[in-house]
Design an enzyme around this catalytic site. Structure first.
Site, short mmCIF file in Angstrom:
data_model
loop_
_atom_site.label_atom_id
_atom_site.label_comp_id
_atom_site.label_asym_id
_atom_site.label_seq_id
_atom_site.Cartn_x
_atom_site.Cartn_y
_atom_site.Cartn_z
N GLU A 121 0.78 -1.24 0.00
CA GLU A 121 0.00 0.00 0.00
C GLU A 121 0.81 1.29 0.00
O GLU A 121 0.74 2.09 0.94
CB GLU A 121 -0.97 0.01 1.18
CG GLU A 121 -1.98 -1.12 1.12
CD GLU A 121 -3.18 -0.89 2.03
OE1 GLU A 121 -3.18 0.07 2.81
OE2 GLU A 121 -4.14 -1.68 1.93
N GLU A 154 -5.65 -8.35 0.15
CA GLU A 154 -6.37 -8.07 1.41
C GLU A 154 -7.82 -7.76 1.10
O GLU A 154 -8.13 -7.08 0.12
CB GLU A 154 -5.79 -6.85 2.15
CG GLU A 154 -4.51 -7.11 2.90
CD GLU A 154 -3.99 -5.86 3.61
OE1 GLU A 154 -4.79 -4.98 4.00
OE2 GLU A 154 -2.76 -5.76 3.76
C1 PNW Z 1 -4.74 -1.87 5.17
N1 PNW Z 1 -8.41 3.31 3.91
O1 PNW Z 1 -4.78 -0.55 5.54
C2 PNW Z 1 -3.39 -2.37 5.67
O2 PNW Z 1 -2.64 -3.01 4.66
C3 PNW Z 1 -3.48 -3.24 6.89
O3 PNW Z 1 -2.25 -3.20 7.57
C4 PNW Z 1 -4.65 -2.78 7.74
O4 PNW Z 1 -4.67 -3.37 9.00
C5 PNW Z 1 -5.90 -3.08 6.96
O5 PNW Z 1 -5.87 -2.49 5.67
C6 PNW Z 1 -7.19 -2.68 7.67
O6 PNW Z 1 -7.25 -1.29 7.85
C7 PNW Z 1 -5.74 0.33 5.11
O7 PNW Z 1 -8.66 4.24 4.71
C8 PNW Z 1 -6.15 1.30 5.99
O8 PNW Z 1 -8.94 3.27 2.78
C9 PNW Z 1 -7.04 2.27 5.58
C10 PNW Z 1 -7.50 2.29 4.29
C11 PNW Z 1 -7.09 1.32 3.40
C12 PNW Z 1 -6.22 0.35 3.82
#
Ligand code: PNW
Length: 487
Positions: free
Chosen positions: A203, A392
């Site tokens: 990401e 994911e």
């Molecule tokens: C991902 N958004 O993070 C990460 O890869 C993980 O480490 C995390 O725990 C998981 O998703 C759940 O949050 C994100 O705001 C966090 O769109 C926020 C966003 C997207 C991905």
């Protein structure tokens, strides 16, 4: 055919027009047909997995020579983490990994996505590798294989060595990119005798902007747009250098690709014009990372929009960035943009998201199951890839333990059922999605939300470290066993 004839005959007998309004029998017929489609399931060999990341589960931050990461420092800054927690202990996975691997096996998963903590291998980011750090990942990988689970390794899931932040400004400098290439080479050399699939960076779309643009993630900086664009470019360069390092130092045949939270675009309404608009949008909204990786150039619209703040780069860098990958890993949780066709600009208009749009218990986690249909479908078309993994997908939930000691997370099951049905729809149409990693195996340290947002199939009591399967663990086990979403 004979079925059709008899149906028509029946319609005649019943005094209904065969060509007109559907007879009651035809309407009844529609049901088994739809059910049969659902029962079709996923392709044979579809890779079912779960995912975690090092800082979110390992704990043991001061053990066996691990160096500090930017998240160790960031979580110490008062007010940065909602509940004031940090990853010092997290799930104690560093010590409990065997127990956790047994949980993966219980689900029937054939794959597990984890990340290597860069500061465990290189406490200062570079120099000589720390043998005790390598040992941990050797033990983890061996235990996975012993249990019939394929290890899928992520090189970077945000825990940058603090030393690189201090010495070079972290991803602000291409020095960090070069050192990342060396670290990737070391991982490839030591672990790809058993690890067949490697994700580069997790990401870029999140950690660059949130870490360097708006100060919400580590290292907590708020830099101007030109610098953020340069850092995003550096992250793409780091990805490319890692791809090359894996090719040069990994076992032949090791597969490598990104794991990106693609900006998920979908047509607001399924018409040819809007689908075309969503396709254009997907390419443009991901121009700063995925598209430059896949195409080897920034789009005209991206450069025009960035103007004087566009990243500076050389042709040689674009070549490295676009080193061919073996697969696309896409993290997809929520729709970012519903689009319609437009005769303005590049040909699409993203629609505003109404306040009343439904979401899960994280505000950003809007419920748009069809993103698991449209995004892989359009991505495969735009970037001509024949292997996509959903690296994911999942949701947080309230996950209250009831007096009987159980967690009935029917909201997570609702979310997963709907998303997986759409993913199955994509694979049934031949979209080349080869696997799915559910985030997450167990509740863990959820970054700025601390321990307050639970994404796991297993509930974790962070005082006692007891893991308890939620109802969704049974749901997922059933999906895997039947290789089908409609369960
Ligand atoms: C991902 N958004 O993070 C990460 O890869 C993980 O480490 C995390 O725990 C998981 O998703 C759940 O949050 C994100 O705001 C966090 O769109 C926020 C966003 C997207 C991905």
């Amino acid at each position: 055919m004979s079925d059709k004839v008899s149906r028509r005959q029946f319609a005649k007998i019943a005094g209904l027009s065969a060509a007109g309004v559907a007879s009651p029998l035809e309407m009844a017929d529609a049901k088994p047909a739809a059910a049969a489609r659902n029962a079709g399931g996923f392709p044979a060999g579809f890779v079912w997995g779960t995912a975690t990341s090092s800082y979110q589960v390992e704990g043991a931050v001061n053990e066996d020579g691990r160096g500090a990461s930017i998240w160790d420092s960031f979580t110490r800054i008062p007010g940065k983490i909602e509940d004031g927690t940090n990853g010092d202990r997290a799930n104690e996975h560093y010590h409990r990994y065997k127990e956790d691997i047994a949980l993966i096996r219980e689900l029937g998963c054939k794959a597990y996505r984890f990340s290597v903590a860069w500061p465990r291998l290189f406490p200062d980011g570079d120099g000589k590798p720390n043998p005790k750090g390598l040992d941990f990942y050797n033990r983890l990988i061996d235990e996975l294989l012993k249990n019939g689970i394929e290890p899928w390794l992520t090189l970077y899931h945000w825990d940058l060595p603090q030393s690189l932040q201090d010495r070079f400004g972290g991803w602000r400098s291409t020095e960090t990119c070069k050192i990342f290439g060396d670290y990737a080479a070391c991982v490839a050399e030591h672990l790809t005798d058993r690890v067949k699939n490697v994700f580069t960076l997790n990401e870029s779309g999140r950690f660059v902007y949130f870490g360097y643009g708006i100060g919400i993630d580590a290292p907590g900086l708020t830099l101007p747009r030109a610098e953020v664009n340069q850092i995003r470019h550096n992250s793409a360069l780091a990805h490319g250098l890692a791809v090359q390092a894996v090719r040069a130092h990994g076992r032949r045949g090791t597969k490598v690709g990104p794991a990106e939270n693609i900006d998920a675009c979908a047509p607001a309404i399924d018409t040819p014009e809007n689908v075309r608009a969503a396709e254009i949008a997907l390419r443009e909204m991901n121009a700063g990372y995925l598209n430059v990786i896949m195409e080897g150039r920034y789009t005209d619209a991206f450069l025009k929009f960035a103007g004087r703040d566009a990243p500076k780069y050389t042709d040689a860098e674009l070549k490295i960035i676009s080193s061919p990958v073996d697969f696309l890993g896409l993290n997809i949780y929520a729709p970012q943009n519903y689009v319609v066709a437009s005769d303005q600009g590049p040909g699409f208009m993203p629609l505003p998201i109404p306040k009343s749009f439904p979401h899960m218990n994280s505000d950003w986690l809007r419920i748009g199951p069809e993103t698991l249909y449209w995004v892989p479908k359009l991505a495969a078309k735009i970037w001509k890839t024949d292997a996509i993994y959903i690296s994911e997908n999942g949701t947080s939930g309230e996950d209250q333990v009831t007096p009987d000691g159980k967690i009935y997370d029917t909201d997570r099951i609702m979310y997963l059922r709907n998303y997986l049905a759409q993913l199955q729809r994509a694979t049934e149409e031949g979209v080349p999605v080869r696997g799915y990693f559910l985030w997450s195996l167990m509740d863990n340290f959820e970054w700025v939300f601390g321990l307050g947002k639970r994404f796991g199939l297993y509930h974790v009591n962070f005082d006692t470290q007891v893991r308890t399967p939620k109802l969704s663990a049974s749901f997922y086990r059933n999906v895997i066993a039947k290789n089908a979403a409609g369960v």
